[in-house]
Design a protein around this motif. Sequence first.
Motif, mmCIF file in Angstrom:
data_model
loop_
_atom_site.group_PDB
_atom_site.id
_atom_site.type_symbol
_atom_site.label_atom_id
_atom_site.label_comp_id
_atom_site.label_asym_id
_atom_site.label_seq_id
_atom_site.Cartn_x
_atom_site.Cartn_y
_atom_site.Cartn_z
ATOM 1 N N ASN A 82 0.834 -1.207 0.000
ATOM 2 C CA ASN A 82 0.000 0.000 0.000
ATOM 3 C C ASN A 82 0.866 1.254 0.000
ATOM 4 O O ASN A 82 0.560 2.222 -0.696
ATOM 5 C CB ASN A 82 -0.953 0.006 1.196
ATOM 6 C CG ASN A 82 -2.277 -0.643 0.879
ATOM 7 O OD1 ASN A 82 -2.857 -0.404 -0.176
ATOM 8 N ND2 ASN A 82 -2.763 -1.477 1.781
ATOM 9 N N LEU B 96 2.424 1.785 -3.479
ATOM 10 C CA LEU B 96 1.448 2.325 -4.425
ATOM 11 C C LEU B 96 1.081 3.765 -4.101
ATOM 12 O O LEU B 96 0.938 4.589 -5.002
ATOM 13 C CB LEU B 96 0.197 1.444 -4.475
ATOM 14 C CG LEU B 96 0.391 0.076 -5.132
ATOM 15 C CD1 LEU B 96 -0.913 -0.702 -5.139
ATOM 16 C CD2 LEU B 96 0.930 0.205 -6.549
ATOM 17 N N GLN B 97 0.942 4.096 -2.815
ATOM 18 C CA GLN B 97 0.625 5.473 -2.445
ATOM 19 C C GLN B 97 1.749 6.419 -2.861
ATOM 20 O O GLN B 97 1.497 7.518 -3.352
ATOM 21 C CB GLN B 97 0.349 5.585 -0.938
ATOM 22 C CG GLN B 97 -0.220 6.927 -0.544
ATOM 23 C CD GLN B 97 -1.512 7.268 -1.274
ATOM 24 O OE1 GLN B 97 -2.471 6.510 -1.244
ATOM 25 N NE2 GLN B 97 -1.551 8.397 -1.965
ATOM 26 N N LYS C 267 -4.284 -0.394 -6.501
ATOM 27 C CA LYS C 267 -4.615 0.033 -5.134
ATOM 28 C C LYS C 267 -6.007 -0.470 -4.744
ATOM 29 O O LYS C 267 -6.222 -0.912 -3.616
ATOM 30 C CB LYS C 267 -4.541 1.555 -5.038
ATOM 31 C CG LYS C 267 -4.823 2.132 -3.682
ATOM 32 C CD LYS C 267 -3.558 2.346 -2.904
ATOM 33 C CE LYS C 267 -3.768 3.143 -1.646
ATOM 34 N NZ LYS C 267 -4.418 2.415 -0.576
#
Length: 147
Positions: A10, A13-14, A68
Amino acid sequence: MKTQVLERYNQILQDRIDVFKDMISGLTEDAQNDAKGSAGDKHETALSMMHLEQEKLNYKLQEILVQKAILDKIDPNAKHTKIALGSLVQANGMLLFISAALPKITIDQSIIIAVSPQSPLGSKLMGNSVGFTFEINSSSFTIENVF
C-alpha cells in the motif's frame, strides 16, 4: 506477516500515486504558464507534447489506482485454507502474495513476490490448498503453506 506485506505494498502504491499526481500537476502548471507568454507553431507543438505526456501519466496513474483498489479489497486478518485474493502462499520456499502484479519486496529477510490471480502462476494457485503440486515452464511447484 500478511499485514506487513499489505502495508508495504500500500505504501509503495501510495508513493507512486503521489509522484504521478505531482508530475501531472507540474505539467498542468507548465502548460498554463506557457500559454501566457507564447504564440505560434512552437507554442502549439510544446502544448501538444505536454498534453500527450499528461495523457500518458494519467493512464499510468489509473493503472496504479486499479492496483490500489485490488489491495483495498484484501483483509489481512482473513484465514485462508484455499488460496484466494490476499493469500500469502509458500511454494518451493518462495513467498507469493496473491494480489496485483507488483515488485518483489523483502520483509524480515523474506522475499515476497506479489502475483496477480490472472497471471499464469496466480491462476494455477487460485482455489488450491497445501500439498497441491503443479508445473509451470517445466518447473514443478508444491504449495507448502497458506497464510
